[in-house]
Write a protein that holds these residues in place. Structure first.
Motif, PDB file in Angstrom:
ATOM      1  N   GLU A   1       0.816  -1.420  -0.034  1.00 12.14           N
ATOM      2  CA  GLU A   1       0.045   0.024   0.126  1.00 12.14           C
ATOM      3  C   GLU A   1       0.886   1.279  -0.176  1.00 12.14           C
ATOM      4  N   ASN A   2       2.089   1.036   0.251  1.00 12.11           N
ATOM      5  CA  ASN A   2       3.024   2.284   0.256  1.00 12.11           C
ATOM      6  C   ASN A   2       3.472   2.930  -0.622  1.00 12.11           C
ATOM      7  N   GLU A   3       3.217   1.989  -1.962  1.00 12.65           N
ATOM      8  CA  GLU A   3       3.877   2.534  -3.282  1.00 12.65           C
ATOM      9  C   GLU A   3       3.163   3.901  -3.781  1.00 12.65           C
TER      10      GLU A   3
ATOM     11  N   GLU B   1       1.068   8.517  -5.863  1.00 13.32           N
ATOM     12  CA  GLU B   1       0.626  10.142  -6.089  1.00 13.32           C
ATOM     13  C   GLU B   1       1.468  10.714  -7.077  1.00 13.32           C
ATOM     14  N   VAL B   2       2.642  10.208  -7.263  1.00 14.46           N
ATOM     15  CA  VAL B   2       3.646  10.655  -8.357  1.00 14.46           C
ATOM     16  C   VAL B   2       3.950   9.479  -9.239  1.00 14.46           C
ATOM     17  N   ILE B   3       3.965   9.929 -10.583  1.00 13.06           N
ATOM     18  CA  ILE B   3       4.428   9.059 -11.651  1.00 13.06           C
ATOM     19  C   ILE B   3       5.459   9.523 -12.551  1.00 13.06           C
ATOM     20  N   PHE B   4       6.880   8.893 -12.532  1.00  8.28           N
ATOM     21  CA  PHE B   4       7.933   9.471 -13.522  1.00  8.28           C
ATOM     22  C   PHE B   4       7.625   8.414 -14.830  1.00  8.28           C
ATOM     23  N   LEU B   5       6.996   9.157 -15.910  1.00 12.63           N
ATOM     24  CA  LEU B   5       6.789   8.397 -17.017  1.00 12.63           C
ATOM     25  C   LEU B   5       7.756   8.631 -18.298  1.00 12.63           C
ATOM     26  N   ASP B   6       8.163   7.352 -18.722  1.00  8.99           N
ATOM     27  CA  ASP B   6       8.996   7.521 -20.097  1.00  8.99           C
ATOM     28  C   ASP B   6       8.054   7.383 -21.096  1.00  8.99           C
TER      29      ASP B   6
ATOM     30  N   MET C   1      16.893   6.880 -11.415  1.00  7.40           N
ATOM     31  CA  MET C   1      15.922   7.538 -10.615  1.00  7.40           C
ATOM     32  C   MET C   1      15.438   7.154  -9.309  1.00  7.40           C
ATOM     33  N   ARG C   2      15.737   5.761  -8.964  1.00  7.66           N
ATOM     34  CA  ARG C   2      15.614   5.280  -7.588  1.00  7.66           C
ATOM     35  C   ARG C   2      16.673   5.963  -6.683  1.00  7.66           C
ATOM     36  N   LYS C   3      18.000   5.985  -7.317  1.00  9.10           N
ATOM     37  CA  LYS C   3      19.259   6.474  -6.611  1.00  9.10           C
ATOM     38  C   LYS C   3      18.693   8.165  -6.204  1.00  9.10           C
ATOM     39  N   LEU C   4      18.158   8.954  -7.241  1.00  8.38           N
ATOM     40  CA  LEU C   4      18.170  10.382  -6.836  1.00  8.38           C
ATOM     41  C   LEU C   4      16.988  10.554  -5.933  1.00  8.38           C
ATOM     42  N   LEU C   5      15.893   9.828  -6.311  1.00 10.27           N
ATOM     43  CA  LEU C   5      14.706   9.741  -5.004  1.00 10.27           C
ATOM     44  C   LEU C   5      15.146   9.333  -3.827  1.00 10.27           C
TER      45      LEU C   5
ATOM     46  N   ASP D   1      11.763   7.745   1.241  1.00 14.96           N
ATOM     47  CA  ASP D   1      12.482   6.467   1.466  1.00 14.96           C
ATOM     48  C   ASP D   1      11.812   5.457   0.410  1.00 14.96           C
ATOM     49  N   THR D   2      12.850   4.523   0.045  1.00 18.25           N
ATOM     50  CA  THR D   2      12.703   3.845  -1.188  1.00 18.25           C
ATOM     51  C   THR D   2      11.710   2.981  -1.105  1.00 18.25           C
ATOM     52  N   LYS D   3      11.307   2.502   0.001  1.00 19.02           N
ATOM     53  CA  LYS D   3      10.130   1.748   0.209  1.00 19.02           C
ATOM     54  C   LYS D   3       8.819   2.150  -0.536  1.00 19.02           C
ATOM     55  N   TYR D   4       8.700   3.587  -0.665  1.00 19.07           N
ATOM     56  CA  TYR D   4       7.541   4.050  -1.189  1.00 19.07           C
ATOM     57  C   TYR D   4       7.708   3.867  -2.993  1.00 19.07           C
ATOM     58  N   ILE D   5       8.773   3.625  -3.376  1.00 17.16           N
ATOM     59  CA  ILE D   5       8.927   3.549  -5.033  1.00 17.16           C
ATOM     60  C   ILE D   5       8.863   2.151  -5.345  1.00 17.16           C
ATOM     61  N   ALA D   6       7.890   2.156  -6.700  1.00 16.38           N
ATOM     62  CA  ALA D   6       7.898   1.226  -7.406  1.00 16.38           C
ATOM     63  C   ALA D   6       8.242   1.391  -8.943  1.00 16.38           C
ATOM     64  N   SER D   7       8.915   0.299  -9.539  1.00 14.38           N
ATOM     65  CA  SER D   7       9.208   0.495 -10.822  1.00 14.38           C
ATOM     66  C   SER D   7       8.514  -0.344 -11.730  1.00 14.38           C
ATOM     67  N   PHE D   8       8.466   0.066 -13.282  1.00 13.68           N
ATOM     68  CA  PHE D   8       7.779  -0.867 -14.201  1.00 13.68           C
ATOM     69  C   PHE D   8       8.590  -0.599 -15.705  1.00 13.68           C
ATOM     70  N   GLU D   9       8.711  -1.780 -16.250  1.00 11.04           N
ATOM     71  CA  GLU D   9       9.472  -1.583 -17.638  1.00 11.04           C
ATOM     72  C   GLU D   9       8.430  -1.098 -18.820  1.00 11.04           C
TER      73      GLU D   9
END
Lengths: 614, 137
Positions: free
Chosen positions: B3-5, B58-63, B20-24, B29-37
């Motif tokens: 639920e924390n993503e 709440e926030v999406i980084f989108l390629d 992106m993960r590194k910058l965020l 806290d990285t536990k809030y981050i999810a990534s998709f290819e």
């Protein structure tokens, strides 16, 4: 008042040489000459003192009324009366007033004389002469008469005026003929006069004369011979100056000739049509266009006789519109299809032809054949289209290059920044590993781009006849291990051994290799891959069809990206998104096109169209 | 999936995901981050969260350029979902094609979500980039 006449005076009076009588105011005869008594066969004693009415009431009743008229309105009167004794003679009476010494009319004097019919005729002739002269002046017609017997030629005033000679000019037959212009005119008039004389032939001819003053004139010379006892006695004729008319006529003829010459030599089709769109005038260009040797072949025909029905109706509608609105149709691009099916593009103008009441009686049409220009224009359009497509492709490619290079360089930038800031050695080596990966990716990308550039830069690629079956044999041999491993079947047995296509062998090789590989790579999990290749050729299009039974592609979602660079549509580890992009470039470089049909779960068919022209 | 993503990173380039993960990680806290290819995977996740009544990101980084479902297709699909929450979507692309910029303007007008447009490389995450998320954390 009683008039007293002396004896001496009476004696003198009686001896007057003419038949004269003097009548007093009461109408009683006072004196008569002896000639009078002889003329009317009267006797002196019975006459003197008798009333004039009593004397003449039987033989010349007019006398009494003229005498009283002369008394009431003094003046000279004359009249003729039939001589009761001779049918051929008339008696002419002259009645004038008789004045006393105070100039008061006191009676009348009557004089009588014989008049023969000839004299009367002469008088008539004189008045006819005057009439004739008047007519001849009004109508510009001169009169002449040639008397054969005395060889005398008479010219009227007008005839002399036409010849520009003086009133005292005395013409002769030779000089008269000499006035006619040497050559045709002179020869003709001489012959006509001769024929009139010999063969009694009247004539009327338009000829040229040279006047005394040296001017050229057109005249209508006419002659009528008269005969007596079979012998020509005279030739009567007219001469009419028609120079103005002939010159006007010639001018009209000249301008008509000028117009015709102009029309026939203009590189335009000119035609005039009547109310029902039937041709009433065509020029040479129009005849040539419609293959008519003579304008007569086209006159009276409508467009329906000459053109395709549909085209004729369009033309007729235009004609009607122009005639209805009286507004010219100017420079419209029209297409004509002749009965033989050949098409010509014209720039056509149609102008209403108005009558004197300002109503349209037809149209004047002018058409310029612009077929050649039109073809050039179309060629130019094609060229612009090709250029525009090329340009679009180039810009698209520039964006692809920019995007791909940028994604790699930005990765470098980011990773290098991390590397500089990183303290942890393990993390550092991880970043370096990623940098190496990024570098390899960049190299791959550059190789791909290079391949695309090579295909597109190779403008003068050599196309040759490629045997389809042999080509597929070769590709199949190269893919043998791959196909076998995936239990894939390549079905191309139906192809004709001699079927061939005009293409670049290396490209076609690469394209088929790519399509076969894709078909196997994206096979359906439930069945072994089967690839069917068919070939057809009609006119100038060769079509190679590659049909598989694989996964299929959702075209609704992906159709516009299918042949794009680095676009993939399936979860597959080897999907790079470059194969179809390269294939498309190769096909387009050969002047061909590629189309796809697909159904998810059933498979896809790629159709390659290659054009044989050039 | 937890639920924390609160933050999604959608990119087919694993180097970007790593970066992106590194910058965020510097701001959250990285536990809030999810990534998709690719977009499809991210969309699947959002749909399942909606279905299960979980919080969506709440926030999406989108390629943009991705296989299977690219950034624009993902946006289109997202717009069609019934989401009341306003999501901040940071579009991150290396594309300089004006057509992509115009598509961004097009979506901006059609969605209630907040849309940002940035070109690669992303070298720093500023608080605004994850403004909604940081409030939540």
């Amino acid at each position: 008042m009683k008039t007293v006449v002396s004896k001496n005076q009476t004696y003198l009076f009686r001896q007057l040489p003419n038949p004269i009588a003097v009548v007093n105011a009461n109408g009683e005869v006072v004196l008569v000459s002896d000639q009078w008594l002889d003329f009317f066969d009267m006797v002196w004693d019975n006459t003197i003192g008798a009333s004039i009415n009593a004397i003449f009431s039987n033989i010349h009743p007019e006398v009494t009324s003229y005498v009283s008229k002369c008394m009431d309105h003094p003046g000279n009167y004359s009249f003729t009366s039939q001589n009761p004794h001779s049918k051929d003679t008339l008696i002419k009476f002259l009645v004038k007033p008789w004045y006393d010494t105070n100039e008061n009319p006191t009676g009348t004097i009557i004089e009588a004389r014989y008049q023969t019919r000839q004299i009367q005729m002469e008088e008539k002739l004189e008045s006819f002469d005057a009439l004739l002269h008047g007519l001849s002046t009004i109508t510009n017609v001169g009169i002449w008469e040639y008397n054969f017997q005395n060889q005398k030629l008479y010219w009227s005033k007008m005839t002399k005026k036409i010849h520009e000679v003086g009133a005292d000019f005395e013409p002769e037959i030779e000089t008269a003929i000499g006035f006619y212009k040497q050559g045709y005119s002179q020869n003709t008039i001489a012959m006509l006069v001769h024929n009139a004389l010999e063969n009694k032939t009247p004539f009327k001819e338009c000829l040229q004369i040279i006047t005394q003053k040296g001017k050229e004139r057109w005249v209508i010379a006419a002659g009528q011979p008269y005969f007596k006892n079979g012998e020509a006695i005279r030739l009567v004729g007219t001469i009419q100056d028609v120079t103005d008319e002939i010159e006007t006529e010639n001018k009209i003829k000249d301008s008509a000739q000028l117009l015709q010459t102009l029309m026939d030599n203009l590189p335009l089709n000119i035609y005039v049509k009547d109310k029902d769109s039937r041709k009433i005038l065509v020029n040479k260009s129009e005849c040539d266009y419609l293959g008519a040797a003579d304008p007569e072949e086209l006159i009276g025909h409508s467009d329906f006789d000459l053109y395709d029905k549909h085209i004729a109706q369009i033309s007729r509608d235009e004609d009607v519109e122009v005639m209805k609105t009286l507004t010219p149709m100017l420079g419209r691009e029209t297409v004509n299809i002749r009965k033989d099916g050949s098409t010509t593009t014209f720039l056509t103008s149609k102008i209403p032809l108005l009558n004197t009441y300002g109503e349209a009686n037809g149209i004047i049409g002018i058409s310029m054949d612009i077929t050649e220009m039109k073809n050039k224009e179309n060629e130019l359009h094609d060229l612009i289209n090709v250029t525009a497509i090329q340009n679009k492709k180039l810009i698209n490619f520039a964006h692809i290059v920019s995007h791909n290079l940028r994604s790699h360089t930005s990765n470098f930038t980011m990773l290098l920044k991390f590397l500089v800031e990183e303290k942890d050695e393990n993390e550092k080596s991880r970043i370096i590993k990623m940098l190496t990966e990024a570098s390899n990716n960049l190299t791959d990308t550059l190789d791909d781009l290079n391949q695309v550039v090579e295909i597109n830069a190779n403008v003068n690629i050599e196309k040759e006849e490629v045997n389809i079956k042999q080509l597929i044999d070769r590709v199949a041999t190269n893919l043998w291990a791959f196909l076998r491993k995936n239990k894939a079947v390549l079905d191309y047995e139906t192809l004709n051994d001699k079927a061939s296509v005009n293409a670049v062998p290396a490209y076609l090789d690469s394209i088929l290799m790519n399509l076969f590989t894709n078909a196997v790579k994206y096979k359906h999990p439930d069945r072994d891959p089967k690839i069917q290749i068919t070939f057809s050729k009609n006119k100038n299009v060769s079509m190679i069809s590659v049909k598989d039974n694989g996964l299929g592609i959702d075209l609704d979602k992906h159709e516009n990206k299918l042949f794009g660079m680095y676009k993939t549509f399936h979860h597959h580890k080897d999907a790079r998104g470059i194969g179809l992009y390269i294939s498309k470039n190769q096909i387009e470089a050969m002047g061909g096109k590629i189309f796809v049909e697909s159904k998810v779960g059933h498979g896809s068919t790629f159709n390659i169209h290659l054009y044989e022209r050039e | 999936m937890s639920e924390n993503e609160k933050i999604f990173i959608i990119d087919d380039d694993e180097i970007i995901i790593f970066g992106m993960r590194k910058l965020l990680a510097e701001v959250i806290d990285t536990k809030y981050i999810a990534s998709f290819e690719n977009g499809e995977l991210a969309l699947d996740s959002i749909q399942s969260k909606l279905k299960n009544g979980e919080e969506i990101p709440e926030v999406i980084f989108l390629d943009i350029n991705m296989p299977i479902m690219d950034g624009w297709q993902f946006l289109q699909a997202l717009c069609e979902l019934d989401i009341e929450k306003r999501i901040r979507i940071n579009i991150i692309t290396s594309s300089v094609d004006p057509a992509d910029y115009e598509k961004w303007l097009y979506f901006q007008k059609r969605t209630n979500h907040y849309l940002d447009f940035r070109t690669k490389p992303v070298l720093k995450i500023i608080p605004e980039d994850i403004s909604f998320a940081s409030k939540a954390s």
